[in-house]
Design an enzyme around this catalytic site. Structure first.
Site, PDB file in Angstrom:
ATOM      1  CE1 TYR A   1      25.646 -16.275 -32.795  1.00 37.29           C
ATOM      2  CE2 TYR A   1      23.622 -17.008 -33.848  1.00 37.29           C
ATOM      3  CZ  TYR A   1      24.278 -16.432 -32.772  1.00 37.29           C
ATOM      4  OH  TYR A   1      23.557 -16.009 -31.681  1.00 37.29           O
TER       5      TYR A   1
ATOM      6  CB  SER B   1      15.648 -24.707 -39.105  1.00 41.40           C
ATOM      7  OG  SER B   1      14.766 -23.629 -38.890  1.00 41.40           O
TER       8      SER B   1
ATOM      9  CE1 TYR C   1      18.254 -22.416 -43.493  1.00 47.58           C
ATOM     10  CE2 TYR C   1      16.058 -21.769 -42.779  1.00 47.58           C
ATOM     11  CZ  TYR C   1      17.320 -22.221 -42.486  1.00 47.58           C
ATOM     12  OH  TYR C   1      17.650 -22.511 -41.186  1.00 47.58           O
TER      13      TYR C   1
ATOM     14  CE  LYS D   1      19.289 -25.817 -42.279  1.00 48.21           C
ATOM     15  NZ  LYS D   1      20.672 -26.287 -42.141  1.00 48.21           N
TER      16      LYS D   1
ATOM     17  N   PRO E   1       6.136 -11.297 -45.483  1.00 50.38           N
ATOM     18  CG  PRO E   1       6.117 -10.857 -47.776  1.00 50.38           C
ATOM     19  CD  PRO E   1       6.669 -10.349 -46.485  1.00 50.38           C
TER      20      PRO E   1
HETATM   21  C1  UD1 Z   1      13.991 -16.799 -39.590  1.00 54.58           C
HETATM   22  C2  UD1 Z   1      13.581 -17.619 -40.752  1.00 54.58           C
HETATM   23  C3  UD1 Z   1      13.706 -19.081 -40.381  1.00 54.58           C
HETATM   24  C4  UD1 Z   1      15.132 -19.382 -39.979  1.00 54.58           C
HETATM   25  C5  UD1 Z   1      15.561 -18.467 -38.848  1.00 54.58           C
HETATM   26  C6  UD1 Z   1      17.042 -18.602 -38.606  1.00 54.58           C
HETATM   27  C7  UD1 Z   1      12.024 -16.189 -41.983  1.00 54.58           C
HETATM   28  C8  UD1 Z   1      10.610 -16.055 -42.465  1.00 54.58           C
HETATM   29  N1  UD1 Z   1      12.261 -17.263 -41.188  1.00 54.58           N
HETATM   30  O1  UD1 Z   1      13.117 -17.125 -38.512  1.00 54.58           O
HETATM   31  O2  UD1 Z   1      13.334 -19.892 -41.462  1.00 54.58           O
HETATM   32  O3  UD1 Z   1      15.267 -20.717 -39.555  1.00 54.58           O
HETATM   33  O4  UD1 Z   1      15.310 -17.116 -39.211  1.00 54.58           O
HETATM   34  O5  UD1 Z   1      17.436 -17.835 -37.512  1.00 54.58           O
HETATM   35  O6  UD1 Z   1      12.882 -15.398 -42.296  1.00 54.58           O
HETATM   36  N2  UD1 Z   1      11.241  -9.184 -37.073  1.00 54.58           N
HETATM   37  C9  UD1 Z   1      10.902  -7.828 -37.098  1.00 54.58           C
HETATM   38  N3  UD1 Z   1      11.777  -6.956 -37.692  1.00 54.58           N
HETATM   39  C10 UD1 Z   1      12.967  -7.365 -38.241  1.00 54.58           C
HETATM   40  C11 UD1 Z   1      13.296  -8.746 -38.206  1.00 54.58           C
HETATM   41  C12 UD1 Z   1      12.396  -9.630 -37.616  1.00 54.58           C
HETATM   42  O7  UD1 Z   1       9.847  -7.435 -36.619  1.00 54.58           O
HETATM   43  O8  UD1 Z   1      13.711  -6.530 -38.769  1.00 54.58           O
HETATM   44  C13 UD1 Z   1      10.310 -10.128 -36.405  1.00 54.58           C
HETATM   45  C14 UD1 Z   1       9.753 -11.231 -37.298  1.00 54.58           C
HETATM   46  O9  UD1 Z   1       8.570 -10.833 -37.916  1.00 54.58           O
HETATM   47  C15 UD1 Z   1       9.563 -12.377 -36.285  1.00 54.58           C
HETATM   48  C16 UD1 Z   1      10.682 -12.142 -35.260  1.00 54.58           C
HETATM   49  O10 UD1 Z   1      11.057 -10.789 -35.399  1.00 54.58           O
HETATM   50  O11 UD1 Z   1       8.319 -12.241 -35.641  1.00 54.58           O
HETATM   51  C17 UD1 Z   1      11.884 -13.017 -35.468  1.00 54.58           C
HETATM   52  O12 UD1 Z   1      12.340 -12.887 -36.815  1.00 54.58           O
HETATM   53  P1  UD1 Z   1      13.722 -13.516 -37.317  1.00 54.58           P
HETATM   54  O13 UD1 Z   1      14.800 -13.172 -36.381  1.00 54.58           O
HETATM   55  O14 UD1 Z   1      13.894 -13.153 -38.757  1.00 54.58           O
HETATM   56  O15 UD1 Z   1      13.496 -15.089 -37.163  1.00 54.58           O
HETATM   57  P2  UD1 Z   1      12.329 -16.027 -37.750  1.00 54.58           P
HETATM   58  O16 UD1 Z   1      11.443 -15.316 -38.679  1.00 54.58           O
HETATM   59  O17 UD1 Z   1      11.696 -16.706 -36.594  1.00 54.58           O
END
Ligand code: UD1
Length: 329
Positions: free
Chosen positions: A11, A124, A148, A152, A290
């Site tokens: 990506y 990250s 993960y 990093k 979590p």
């Molecule tokens: C996640 C990773 C992070 C990584 C990054 C890469 C986790 C805990 N962290 O970051 O280590 O570097 O991706 O891009 O996975 N959300 C929803 N519904 C969903 C998916 C996400 O509500 O189906 C919310 C999450 O709670 C968060 C936000 O959207 O508040 C962004 O989530 P996400 O895109 O997974 O990124 P990160 O959690 O910031």
């Protein structure tokens, strides 16, 4: 420069490859397609109308890496190749530690052997853990909640120690916030396997009708509307940040946040997507995920000051380009 891009079919790697070629550099991509497809290579060439050298290898393999360094005059390395699924890293820690750490070690060793003195590393914002926002490069790093994130943080230390012991070896550590969107051609973008873990790819699958509704992980955080706040950054801005980083790279270790400096909540992102693309995204509020933190956004002033780089694209550009790629042009 002649730049070796590991994970160049992935990506962020594919978008950065486009920016490097457009800036006039030559690139060699090394990728084993473990989480990407050969089409990405063809599409990079199509977008830029430039050729590139490609090796289908695993960068944990010392012999394959040595072969590339012995065959080509390389001026710098940008190391993207790595596993990145947080949840998977918890169930497969050894795979994550092995792949992400050995690749960094093997590439650093090859750099020292062949006197390649520029190394840019894909890190990250996860290394900040649950620090106070906005995150600043010189903050003390807090433990991440998963292997993960640890890979990093450990890779950053490996590179820092290597640079200390080898003063000619220059390292730029780029801490990405939340990359989203796609090249405006719609030819390259993010295509995670299976059900996406990250928010934007999940939203585009719901928009396409492939997933029924978005699950919003918690609305009781101390944020503007209770949902998680992140610093979303257009992947092309991120790509341009790499070009600036390698072009300006000088001796020593330099750490930069690549983010916009602005936080957007889950519901704000959903609203922007609906407005710009004219598609309703059904959602339900469920429990917190979590390991998630309430807020994560950058202080991006160091990259601006030292690299002359800032993110130019806004949330509207991000949601439009993410959808253009997902729906196919
Ligand atoms: C996640 C990773 C992070 C990584 C990054 C890469 C986790 C805990 N962290 O970051 O280590 O570097 O991706 O891009 O996975 N959300 C929803 N519904 C969903 C998916 C996400 O509500 O189906 C919310 C999450 O709670 C968060 C936000 O959207 O508040 C962004 O989530 P996400 O895109 O997974 O990124 P990160 O959690 O910031």
């Amino acid at each position: 420069m002649n730049i070796l891009v590991t994970g160049g079919a992935g990506y962020i790697g594919s978008h950065t490859s486009v920016s490097l070629l457009e800036a006039g550099h030559n690139i060699i991509i090394a990728d084993n397609f473990s989480n990407s497809k050969p089409e990405a290579i063809e599409n990079i060439k199509k977008i830029t109308k430039r050729d590139l050298i490609f090796y289908e290898i695993d960068v944990t393999n010392e012999k394959s890496v040595d072969e590339i360094f012995s065959k080509h005059k390389i001026d710098g390395v940008i190391h993207f190749a790595g596993f990145k699924a947080v949840g998977e890293s918890v169930s497969k820690p050894l795979e994550y530690y092995y792949n992400n750490l050995v690749s960094t070690i093997v590439l650093s060793k090859a750099c020292l052997k062949y006197k390649v003195n520029k190394f840019v590393f894909s890190s990250s914002a996860t290394v900040y853990g649950d620090n106070k926002v906005p995150f600043l490069e010189d903050m003390e790093l807090l433990p991440t909640t998963n292997p993960y994130g640890e890979t990093k943080a450990i890779s950053e230390r490996i590179l820092t120690d290597t640079a200390k012991a080898n003063p000619d070896f220059a390292v730029s550590i780029l801490r990405y916030f939340n990359p989203v969107g796609a090249h405006h051609s719609g030819l390259i973008g993010e295509s995670p396997r299976g059900i996406p873990n990250n928010l934007m790819p999940y939203i585009t699958k719901v928009a396409k009708g492939e997933l029924e509704k978005l699950r919003v992980f918690g609305n009781d955080y101390p944020t503007i509307d209770g949902t998680g706040v992140r610093d979303y950054i257009h992947v092309m801005d991120l790509a341009e940040g790499h070009v600036a980083a390698i072009e300006k790279l000088d001796k020593g270790v330099h750490i930069y946040n690549l983010g916009t400096g602005r936080g957007t909540s889950v519901l704000q992102l959903v609203e922007a997507f609906e407005k710009v693309n004219g598609i309703k995204i059904p959602y339900e509020i469920v429990q917190r995920r979590p390991g998630d933190i309430a807020e994560c956004y950058a202080d991006a002033s160091k990259a601006k000051k030292e690299l002359g780089w800032t993110a130019k694209r806004n949330i509207e550009d991000m949601v439009r380009d993410a959808w253009r790629f997902e729906k196919g042009v």
